[in-house]
Each structure stands twice: as C-alpha cells, then as structure tokens.
Design a protein around this motif. Structure first.
Motif, PDB file in Angstrom:
ATOM      1  N   UNK A   1       9.137  96.850   8.779  1.00 17.54           N
ATOM      2  CA  UNK A   1      10.147  95.798   8.586  1.00 17.54           C
ATOM      3  C   UNK A   1      10.353  94.916   9.814  1.00 17.54           C
ATOM      4  N   UNK A   2       9.510  95.087  10.841  1.00 15.96           N
ATOM      5  CA  UNK A   2       9.638  94.241  12.031  1.00 15.96           C
ATOM      6  C   UNK A   2       8.331  93.478  12.229  1.00 15.96           C
ATOM      7  N   UNK A   3       7.372  94.050  12.940  1.00 12.69           N
ATOM      8  CA  UNK A   3       6.132  93.347  13.237  1.00 12.69           C
ATOM      9  C   UNK A   3       5.282  93.025  12.027  1.00 12.69           C
ATOM     10  N   UNK A   4       5.172  93.982  11.091  1.00 13.66           N
ATOM     11  CA  UNK A   4       4.351  93.745   9.902  1.00 13.66           C
ATOM     12  C   UNK A   4       4.982  92.655   9.043  1.00 13.66           C
ATOM     13  N   UNK A   5       6.266  92.795   8.749  1.00 14.24           N
ATOM     14  CA  UNK A   5       6.927  91.800   7.894  1.00 14.24           C
ATOM     15  C   UNK A   5       6.960  90.420   8.548  1.00 14.24           C
ATOM     16  N   UNK A   6       7.255  90.344   9.838  1.00 13.84           N
ATOM     17  CA  UNK A   6       7.307  89.043  10.518  1.00 13.84           C
ATOM     18  C   UNK A   6       5.955  88.343  10.459  1.00 13.84           C
ATOM     19  N   UNK A   7       4.893  89.090  10.720  1.00 12.77           N
ATOM     20  CA  UNK A   7       3.545  88.521  10.668  1.00 12.77           C
ATOM     21  C   UNK A   7       3.188  88.110   9.239  1.00 12.77           C
ATOM     22  N   UNK A   8       3.544  88.937   8.278  1.00 12.71           N
ATOM     23  CA  UNK A   8       3.237  88.642   6.877  1.00 12.71           C
ATOM     24  C   UNK A   8       3.954  87.391   6.390  1.00 12.71           C
TER      25      UNK A   8
ATOM     26  N   UNK B   1       4.847  84.775   8.142  1.00 10.96           N
ATOM     27  CA  UNK B   1       4.166  83.612   8.713  1.00 10.96           C
ATOM     28  C   UNK B   1       2.837  83.376   8.004  1.00 10.96           C
ATOM     29  N   UNK B   2       2.103  84.432   7.713  1.00 11.01           N
ATOM     30  CA  UNK B   2       0.816  84.302   7.009  1.00 11.01           C
ATOM     31  C   UNK B   2       1.022  83.733   5.610  1.00 11.01           C
ATOM     32  N   UNK B   3       2.036  84.218   4.929  1.00 14.63           N
ATOM     33  CA  UNK B   3       2.354  83.732   3.580  1.00 14.63           C
ATOM     34  C   UNK B   3       2.680  82.239   3.615  1.00 14.63           C
ATOM     35  N   UNK B   4       3.488  81.834   4.587  1.00 15.90           N
ATOM     36  CA  UNK B   4       3.864  80.422   4.725  1.00 15.90           C
ATOM     37  C   UNK B   4       2.660  79.545   5.033  1.00 15.90           C
ATOM     38  N   UNK B   5       1.638  80.112   5.642  1.00 10.42           N
ATOM     39  CA  UNK B   5       0.434  79.354   5.980  1.00 10.42           C
ATOM     40  C   UNK B   5      -0.627  79.407   4.882  1.00 10.42           C
ATOM     41  N   UNK B   6      -0.314  80.034   3.765  1.00 11.19           N
ATOM     42  CA  UNK B   6      -1.195  79.995   2.609  1.00 11.19           C
ATOM     43  C   UNK B   6      -2.229  81.091   2.514  1.00 11.19           C
ATOM     44  N   UNK B   7      -2.127  82.134   3.322  1.00 12.86           N
ATOM     45  CA  UNK B   7      -3.061  83.249   3.203  1.00 12.86           C
ATOM     46  C   UNK B   7      -2.701  84.130   2.012  1.00 12.86           C
TER      47      UNK B   7
ATOM     48  N   UNK C   1       4.997  88.858  -2.157  1.00 19.59           N
ATOM     49  CA  UNK C   1       4.115  88.062  -1.313  1.00 19.59           C
ATOM     50  C   UNK C   1       2.634  88.329  -1.552  1.00 19.59           C
ATOM     51  N   UNK C   2       2.318  89.469  -2.144  1.00 14.55           N
ATOM     52  CA  UNK C   2       0.910  89.811  -2.322  1.00 14.55           C
ATOM     53  C   UNK C   2       0.748  91.106  -3.082  1.00 14.55           C
TER      54      UNK C   2
END
Length: 194
Positions: A134-141, A143-149, A177-178
């Motif tokens: 709920x910290x590093x994984x979610x934060x990175x995810x 941002x990735x989702x917002x960038x279209x991955x 998200x995925x």
C-alpha cells in the motif's frame, strides 16, 4: 472465473519494489519478506527466460522524502539508517541485464529514469511486486496506470505491514487498475507466450 492472462514478454516489464535490507526484514503480512523475495526470484527468472525486462527499484532511505503528517513522527534523535539498509538483498538475485532504479519517495516514476527506460524498450505491460503493497507498490502502480500502462499485480509477491492493508489494496484498488494474479499464474502465462 478469472480469465487467462495473455502477455507479450517482449513488451512486459517486471517491476520489483524495495527488496532491500532496510525493508525486507520488517514485520510484514500476509507474507514475510523472505516469501516475497522467493516469489520475486521466480518471477524474475521466468521474465528473463521469456525475453522480458526485469527492474529492481530501491529507495535511498537516508534521502526519503519526509513530510509532516498525522502519523506518529519518527524520533528526531533516531540515528539514520545504515547505508546497507538501502541496498538490495543479495537473495533477490539482481542480474547484469536487469535495470536498477533508485528513488527518493514512495513511487518509482517521479524523479527517476524509469519511464524513459521502459519507453525505450517498448514496454506496454508492467507487472508489479514488492514491498510495501500500500506504499511503494501502489504509488508506482497509480503513476503507471495514469501513464497508460497495462498492469498485472502479483498478490503473493507483495506484502506490507498488515494483512488488512494488503487486502484493501489488492481488492479495492488493484483489481480496478489491472489483473491480480499469483506467482504461479504469471509463470504459466509466460510459458504459454513463448
């Protein structure tokens, strides 16, 4: 019933968050740090064998962005973590062809070259694992989702400080998200792709 995962290994990157000395040894749930690392190794080996990209992300704990929050503050007289706390654990098995990204905040995109490295390799799908859910994984995810991955979350290769926080992320955020899959399901999907 969960649909079978379909992946193109050449456009897939496995992003492993904060598998480092200062984090892996913490009290975690629902999986221990050693269980997360063990599954991450399986994921990385399968990704490499299929021709995918493996990315290890680490946070410089001595430079981690600190904010004043409602959470209990760290004691100002506490000594800084030793340098080794920011180093990836050797059990994670970083290989010469893997990417290593260094961050100074929760997410792996802001202030790093992760986006550029992924775009240069034609990556379209990011597979997420690591600590903390709920910290590093979610934060990175996010941002990735917002960038279209496209995103795949490996539920048994991530963990955090409580099983409840982990499950809230997995069921309340990641499924929106995925795809949420197990280590075994991901390895099998890669096997079908090659």
């Amino acid at each position: 019933m969960t649909q079978a995962l379909s992946l193109d290994p050449k456009t897939t990157a496995l992003v492993l968050i904060d598998l480092q000395h200062g984090i892996v040894g913490r009290e975690l749930a629902p999986y221990s740090g050693s269980q997360v690392v063990e599954n991450a190794v399986r994921l990385a080996e399968a990704t490499r064998a299929a021709g995918g990209t493996v990315v290890f992300v680490r946070v410089l704990l001595t430079e981690l962005l600190q904010r004043i929050t409602d959470a209990a503050p760290q004691a100002s007289n506490a000594p800084p973590p030793p340098a080794i706390a920011s180093e990836l654990v050797p059990e994670a098995g970083v290989q010469a062809g893997d990417l290593v990204v260094t961050k100074r905040q929760w997410g792996a995109f802001y202030g790093t070259d992760l986006e550029q490295q992924l775009r240069r390799r034609g990556i379209r799908t990011i597979v997420m694992a690591g600590i903390a859910t709920h910290i590093g994984v979610e934060s990175t995810a996010r941002a990735a989702f917002d960038q279209g991955y496209d995103l795949v979350f490996i539920e048994d290769a991530m963990s955090t400080m409580s099983a409840e926080a982990h499950q809230n992320c997995v069921n309340g955020v990641f499924r929106l998200m995925g795809h949420v899959r197990s280590t075994q399901e991901y390895v099998e999907a890669l096997g079908r792709a090659v």
